[in-house]
Design a protein around this motif. Structure first.
Motif, PDB file in Angstrom:
ATOM      1  N   ASP A 190      12.477  16.247  -1.489  1.00 50.75           N
ATOM      2  CA  ASP A 190      12.943  14.879  -1.734  1.00 50.75           C
ATOM      3  C   ASP A 190      11.768  14.053  -2.262  1.00 50.75           C
ATOM      4  OD1 ASP A 190      13.998  12.379  -1.800  1.00 50.75           O
ATOM      5  OD2 ASP A 190      14.439  12.230   0.351  1.00 50.75           O
ATOM      6  N   PRO A 191      11.648  13.915  -3.594  1.00 52.58           N
ATOM      7  CA  PRO A 191      10.533  13.142  -4.164  1.00 52.58           C
ATOM      8  C   PRO A 191      10.482  11.687  -3.687  1.00 52.58           C
ATOM      9  CG  PRO A 191      11.558  14.482  -5.854  1.00 52.58           C
ATOM     10  CD  PRO A 191      12.444  14.567  -4.646  1.00 52.58           C
ATOM     11  N   GLU A 192      11.601  11.151  -3.181  1.00 53.85           N
ATOM     12  CA  GLU A 192      11.566   9.800  -2.614  1.00 53.85           C
ATOM     13  C   GLU A 192      10.813   9.773  -1.285  1.00 53.85           C
ATOM     14  OE1 GLU A 192      12.625   6.722  -3.703  1.00 53.85           O
ATOM     15  OE2 GLU A 192      12.637   7.841  -5.588  1.00 53.85           O
ATOM     16  N   LYS A 193      10.761  10.962  -0.635  1.00 55.54           N
ATOM     17  CA  LYS A 193       9.981  11.118   0.597  1.00 55.54           C
ATOM     18  C   LYS A 193       9.073  12.336   0.409  1.00 55.54           C
ATOM     19  CE  LYS A 193      13.729   9.319   3.475  1.00 55.54           C
ATOM     20  NZ  LYS A 193      14.727   9.672   4.542  1.00 55.54           N
ATOM     21  N   ARG A 217      -1.567   7.716   3.852  1.00 55.87           N
ATOM     22  CA  ARG A 217      -0.207   8.124   3.469  1.00 55.87           C
ATOM     23  C   ARG A 217       0.049   7.885   1.987  1.00 55.87           C
ATOM     24  NH1 ARG A 217       1.656   6.401   8.692  1.00 55.87           N
ATOM     25  NH2 ARG A 217       2.052   4.297   7.941  1.00 55.87           N
ATOM     26  N   ALA A 218      -0.377   6.735   1.491  1.00 52.79           N
ATOM     27  CA  ALA A 218      -0.146   6.421   0.076  1.00 52.79           C
ATOM     28  C   ALA A 218      -0.875   7.422  -0.826  1.00 52.79           C
ATOM     29  CB  ALA A 218      -0.617   5.004  -0.222  1.00 52.79           C
ATOM     30  N   ALA A 219      -2.128   7.730  -0.490  1.00 53.34           N
ATOM     31  CA  ALA A 219      -2.888   8.673  -1.306  1.00 53.34           C
ATOM     32  C   ALA A 219      -2.262  10.060  -1.255  1.00 53.34           C
ATOM     33  CB  ALA A 219      -4.336   8.725  -0.817  1.00 53.34           C
ATOM     34  N   VAL A 220      -1.819  10.470  -0.066  1.00 50.60           N
ATOM     35  CA  VAL A 220      -1.183  11.782   0.088  1.00 50.60           C
ATOM     36  C   VAL A 220       0.123  11.828  -0.714  1.00 50.60           C
ATOM     37  CG1 VAL A 220       0.046  13.241   1.757  1.00 50.60           C
ATOM     38  CG2 VAL A 220      -2.263  12.415   2.271  1.00 50.60           C
ATOM     39  N   ASP A 221       0.930  10.771  -0.590  1.00 50.69           N
ATOM     40  CA  ASP A 221       2.202  10.743  -1.338  1.00 50.69           C
ATOM     41  C   ASP A 221       1.954  10.823  -2.840  1.00 50.69           C
ATOM     42  OD1 ASP A 221       3.637  10.600   0.972  1.00 50.69           O
ATOM     43  OD2 ASP A 221       4.116   8.454   0.827  1.00 50.69           O
ATOM     44  N   ILE A 226       0.845  -1.201   0.000  1.00 46.80           N
ATOM     45  CA  ILE A 226       0.000   0.000   0.000  1.00 46.80           C
ATOM     46  C   ILE A 226       0.880   1.250   0.000  1.00 46.80           C
ATOM     47  CG2 ILE A 226      -1.547   1.381   1.473  1.00 46.80           C
ATOM     48  CD1 ILE A 226      -2.859  -1.307   2.309  1.00 46.80           C
ATOM     49  N   GLU A 227       1.870   1.289   0.897  1.00 46.64           N
ATOM     50  CA  GLU A 227       2.686   2.495   1.044  1.00 46.64           C
ATOM     51  C   GLU A 227       3.571   2.731  -0.177  1.00 46.64           C
ATOM     52  OE1 GLU A 227       4.598   2.374   4.869  1.00 46.64           O
ATOM     53  OE2 GLU A 227       2.745   3.014   5.865  1.00 46.64           O
ATOM     54  N   ARG A 228       3.885   1.684  -0.935  1.00 48.31           N
ATOM     55  CA  ARG A 228       4.712   1.864  -2.129  1.00 48.31           C
ATOM     56  C   ARG A 228       3.872   2.108  -3.385  1.00 48.31           C
ATOM     57  NH1 ARG A 228       8.865   4.031  -1.262  1.00 48.31           N
ATOM     58  NH2 ARG A 228       9.509   3.531  -3.391  1.00 48.31           N
ATOM     59  N   SER A 229       2.548   2.001  -3.255  1.00 43.39           N
ATOM     60  CA  SER A 229       1.706   2.124  -4.455  1.00 43.39           C
ATOM     61  C   SER A 229       1.774   3.512  -5.085  1.00 43.39           C
ATOM     62  CB  SER A 229       0.251   1.776  -4.122  1.00 43.39           C
ATOM     63  OG  SER A 229      -0.257   2.630  -3.110  1.00 43.39           O
ATOM     64  N   ALA A 232      -0.344  11.406   8.217  1.00 42.78           N
ATOM     65  CA  ALA A 232       0.136  11.435   6.829  1.00 42.78           C
ATOM     66  C   ALA A 232       0.605  12.841   6.513  1.00 42.78           C
ATOM     67  CB  ALA A 232      -0.985  11.017   5.875  1.00 42.78           C
ATOM     68  N   GLY A 233       1.265  12.953   5.363  1.00 44.81           N
ATOM     69  CA  GLY A 233       1.767  14.251   4.966  1.00 44.81           C
ATOM     70  C   GLY A 233       3.002  14.618   5.761  1.00 44.81           C
TER      71      GLY A 233
END
Length: 986
Positions: A177-180, A157-161, A101-104, A295-296
């Motif tokens: 940092d687009p990775e985070k 978190r996934a949706a926010v990212d 989920i978090e990597r989606s 999140a965020g």
């Protein structure tokens, strides 16, 4: 022979599965077969082999699929989720899903529709697996709530990212940092309530507050930041809660943000801090206890909460804050002395002895003492019970008991929600469904569960009441209360002012009148002595209503009408729950106060210890009506007894609603059952009396069709009733056979007029019901009684669209059984007639527009006429019934039941759910308003206690939040109304 790992469940759950028993063995085999077929079709060989065997794990799954249609359907749609458990134990599989989920958000070429699909798939699998783990006893209730909260965190978190990366790619943000992506983004998402406390329940909404740090490094245009994040927040809500063919992720609720009716979805941090520090309410301080960045920009969220600490955790409480905390405590009532608690229909969250009572005590004590004791600033209920015990606020035995009962009630809540993934906290009313809940919880049967459940609620009530009795008192003694002589005692005037009375001198004069024995209830010396002893408790309780003068004057009017007082005053002294209830009526429910003032004997019904434990269903009411009418022979006496019985039962149904013993829907059914029975008895009495002079028509028979809210079983405490009287007779019958003969049409017209008088004419006992017969064929121009053949011909050949819409709620409620069956069959045939679908949609839309023009809503609280209000919902339901927009099966007459059965072809599942939720909200508000107030609800005029009652029923913290919720709901319903009724133009 030892069981293999696969056999006993160890390979899936790390331990043997718990024993679980289905309610219906045949249904369980059918459910297993459904999943087995899906597994075979999907090529899940190991799962197929397991389901074909006789291992304990197979028997466990068989029971699960029968007890939980939701879990059965999850397994049917995705058998690979179970197949995966042969390779990865459940706990590890959940960790894998959370990671996926978090990597989606970072998947190459990810789109909004893509992440919506991925989140729904992963969340559904994880959701089902968490439920299976609880049912298998791999996890307890605490671990389950934590897992559900972690799942929600990861999805948000996934949706926010994803949305932050999308804004970054579009040049709207410059992420450090687009990775985070969340780090330094300035987008803060706070989890509130159960999500914030990591105590999420199985089908819970998630409460969020969204903030924007406009000085964050990612924000390139600070002046446009709020608009940007408002748009991103709208997309976040859509990603999470929109129902698609893949389901939904989590329903989201942003109403806990500051002033939700007038603030944007995403609020600048500085504006939020200013709001809380200058205008924040104590309920918002209580809400912020559980706030957690989920999140965020987590570090920015943590900094915001740290800056807010002096607001939430005040070192010294001022007097106004203390009073407010005490008023918060008063909003939850501890019932004592009302006997057994009903299991059927009980609200596990908000009802007597429920989850909220434990949570509420903890939070109020945190508000009072958290400023001085940092250890009391935690988010979690059970952990804070431990801290309260450690600091001596409660005993260790109480902590242990409340902890055990809290987790038991959370388990019950989860079981209710696991059945169909519905956000419900109310136990069902049918025996078989209670049995289903009992088996999900591992009980042998419903009886064993009911015993344990009642005992838990009783213990929570006991401890809850004791906690408030023994909690440190923040106010000093009550002060002077002297009411002798003719001159006001200055100390007494000061005491009354401090208690909340605005006209202390006038109130002194009223109370002195009690002691002078001017009322029958206070004429004896003993009665006056008892009342004198009761007066301090009465005055404190009236002061707590925040309209103390009004409450006391209503009580004074009640006393004036009492025939005697000693028994009542003694009861109120010895029964604090009864005193609390009486004060609540005087302070929050002027209409009920007027009823007991006019009819003090209705108060006797409150003395029944079983009042709150027995559901007022049709059998219960019928049994009591039969007993009440026993021995009555004279026509007028029967009608008077019906009036007395109906008045008392309406009052007692209302009290059950007021105290939360039943919900609004149950109250609507009870009021309707009462009308069915009493009007039916009045009809029987009228027929018997009428035939004494006019005799009978050969083969003549009568039936009453209940229309409107009577037909849909949604009556309120003050409803008129709509009905149509139908009759038939032998074709050759020309006249009745009595002393004064009448032709059939005149016979039944006069009989109907006699019924109208019997039900509606005022007597010394009032009226039974106001009747409305305007829905009969040809309305006021047509005859008051209609021959059933003429009724059928009219409905088939002449009736307007609105008449067929009204007919969708018709229900035979009284009269001859054979004619009732025929009438209902006739109604079904008429509703099923082929129609011009486009015309129905167009006619309904035009009728609504005309009604809106001629009778516009008074204000937001005119829930019937409000655009997006009850009429919109009723029109949608009625149009759906007439145009085949409902799922196949028996046709319900209740609006919410129709909305729940709308077919996917008529509207999407999410729309269906939102319409039903809106109807439940409006029904609750309408029932409470009609019960407590003589007119509509005006927030500026209604007693504060009434507003507290609405907030308790809606589980919302403030009237502004409720207003915003109603406004938002009405807007959503109106949009659905326009979309759905616009189908006629296609």
């Amino acid at each position: 022979m030892a069981r293999s790992a696969v056999d006993d469940g160890s390979a899936w759950f790390g331990k043997p599965v718990a024993a679980l028993k289905p309610v219906d063995a045949d249904a369980a085999r059918d459910a297993l077969e459904i999943v087995s077929d899906a597994a075979a079709e999907a090529g899940c060989k190991r799962l197929s082999k397991l389901l074909a065997g006789e291992a304990p794990l197979k028997r466990f799954l068989e029971a699960v699929f029968e007890l939980s249609p939701f879990l059965r359907d999850c397994a049917r749609r995705n058998p690979h989720a179970l197949e995966a458990l042969f390779d990865e134990v459940a706990d590890a599989r959940l960790e894998t899903l959370i990671h996926e989920i978090e990597r989606s958000a970072f998947a190459e070429g990810q789109s909004e529709s893509g992440i919506m699909k991925a989140l729904r798939a992963h969340k559904t699998e994880a959701h089902a697996l968490i439920a299976l783990c609880r049912l298998a006893d791999e996890a307890d209730a605490e671990k389950t709530t934590r897992r559900l909260s972690t799942l929600a965190d990861s999805c948000v978190r996934a949706a926010v990212d994803y949305l932050l990366l999308d804004a970054h790619r579009a040049g709207k943000l410059h992420l450090p940092d687009p990775e985070k992506p969340a780090s330094g983004s300035g987008w803060i998402v706070l989890g509130m309530g159960k999500l914030g406390a990591n105590e999420l329940n199985f089908s819970s909404d998630i409460d969020l507050i969204v903030l924007v740090d406009t000085e964050a490094p990612a924000i390139t245009e600070p002046y446009e930041a709020v608009d940007l994040f408002v748009r991103l927040t709208r997309r976040l809500i859509r990603i999470l809660q929109e129902r698609t063919e893949n389901g939904y992720v989590f329903r989201t609720d942003l109403r806990l943000r500051p002033d939700p009716g007038s603030t944007p979805l995403a609020i600048p941090v500085n504006a939020a801090l200013h709001y809380y520090e200058s205008r924040g309410q104590n309920w918002e301080r209580a809400a912020m206890i559980k706030a957690r960045p989920v999140a965020g920009d987590i570090s920015a969220g943590t900094a915001f909460l740290k800056e807010l600490q002096p607001y939430v955790w005040r070192k010294y409480l001022d007097y106004a804050a203390i009073a407010d905390v005490h008023s918060i405590k008063r909003q939850i009532h501890a019932h004592k002395g009302h006997g057994e608690i009903a299991v059927k229909g009980h609200n596990v969250k908000l009802g007597r002895g429920g989850i909220r009572e434990i949570e509420f005590f903890v939070q109020t004590q945190q508000l009072i003492a958290g400023g001085r004791f940092p250890e009391l600033r935690g988010r979690q209920t059970v952990a804070m019970l431990g801290q309260l015990a450690a600091h001596g606020w409660i005993g260790e035995e109480v902590r242990e008991a409340l902890t055990r009962q809290y987790w038991f009630l959370r388990d019950v809540e989860h079981a209710l929600q696991m059945i169909a993934d519905e956000q419900t906290h109310t136990l069902p009313e049918e025996d078989e469904e209670i049995e289903q809940v009992a088996h999900l919880l591992g009980f042998e049967n419903a009886e064993a569960f009911s015993v344990a459940f009642r005992e838990t609620l009783r213990l929570v009530e006991k401890h809850y009441a004791a906690l408030f009795e023994t909690a440190p008192q923040l106010s000093r003694g009550i002060g002077n209360l002297v009411f002798t002589g003719d001159v006001d005692d200055p100390g007494t005037l000061q005491t009354l002012s401090e208690l909340g009375f605005e006209r202390p001198s006038d109130m002194c004069r009223v109370i002195r009148g009690w002691h002078y024995g001017r009322y029958k209830a206070t004429q004896s010396a003993e009665a006056r002595e008892r009342l004198t002893e009761l007066t301090p408790a009465l005055l404190e309780a009236f002061g707590a209503t925040r309209r103390a003068d009004e409450a006391l004057l209503r009580f004074d009017a009640f006393l004036a009408g009492l025939p005697a007082g000693i028994q009542l005053f003694s009861l109120l002294q010895s029964n604090p729950a009864l005193l609390d209830l009486l004060v609540r009526i005087m302070g929050a429910a002027p209409r009920l106060a007027a009823i007991i003032t006019r009819r003090p004997h209705v108060f006797d019904g409150l003395l029944d210890p079983a009042l709150l434990s027995e559901l007022p269903d049709r059998d219960y009411l019928a049994e009591r009506l039969d007993s009440f009418l026993a021995g009555a022979q004279i026509y007028e006496e029967i009608l008077d007894r019906l009036r007395i019985f109906a008045a008392e039962q309406k009052f007692l149904i209302g009290i059950r609603l007021l105290t939360g013993a039943i919900d609004a829907a149950r109250a609507g059914r009870a009021f309707s059952d009462l009308a069915d029975l009493t009007v039916g008895s009045a009809l029987d009495a009228v027929i018997a009396n009428f035939t004494l002079r006019h005799g009978r028509i050969e083969q003549g028979r009568v039936a009453i069709l209940g229309m409107g809210k009577l037909g849909s079983r949604e009556l309120t405490a003050g409803s008129d009733i709509d009905l149509i009287l139908l009759y038939d007779h032998a074709p050759e019958a020309d006249f009745s056979d009595g002393e004064k003969q009448l032709a059939p049409s005149e016979y039944y017209a006069r009989l109907t007029q006699r019924l109208i008088a019997a039900v509606s004419a005022p007597t010394a006992e009032g009226v039974l019901y106001e009747l409305d017969l305007r829905l009969r064929p040809s309305g006021n121009k047509g005859p008051v009684a209609t021959e059933i053949g003429a009724f059928s011909r009219y409905q088939r050949n002449e009736a307007w669209t609105w008449e067929h819409m009204a007919l969708t709620r018709a229900r035979a409620v009284a009269g001859d059984e054979g004619l009732r069956v025929r009438a209902e069959a006739e109604v079904e045939e008429i509703i099923a007639l082929p129609r011009d679908r486009a015309k129905i949609f167009t006619d309904a839309a035009e009728m609504r527009a005309l009604l809106e023009e001629e009778k516009p809503a008074r204000d937001l609280w005119d829930l019937k006429l409000l655009p997006g209000g009850l009429i919109d919902l009723e029109f949608i339901a009625q149009v759906a019934v007439l145009t085949g927009g409902c799922a196949a099966g028996e046709r319900p007459t209740g609006t919410v039941d129709v909305l729940n059965t709308l077919s996917d072809a008529f509207c999407p599942p999410q729309t269906r759910g939102e319409l039903a939720d809106a109807h439940r909200l409006y029904t609750m508000l309408t029932q409470i308003t009609r019960l407590c107030l003589e007119g509509g609800f005006d927030p500026d005029e209604a007693p504060p206690g009434f507003a507290d009652l609405l907030l308790r029923q809606t589980d919302l913290p403030e009237l502004k939040v409720l207003e915003a919720h109603v406004e938002e709901t009405a807007g959503r319903v109106r949009r659905h109304f326009e979309t759905l009724l616009g189908q006629g133009k296609k």
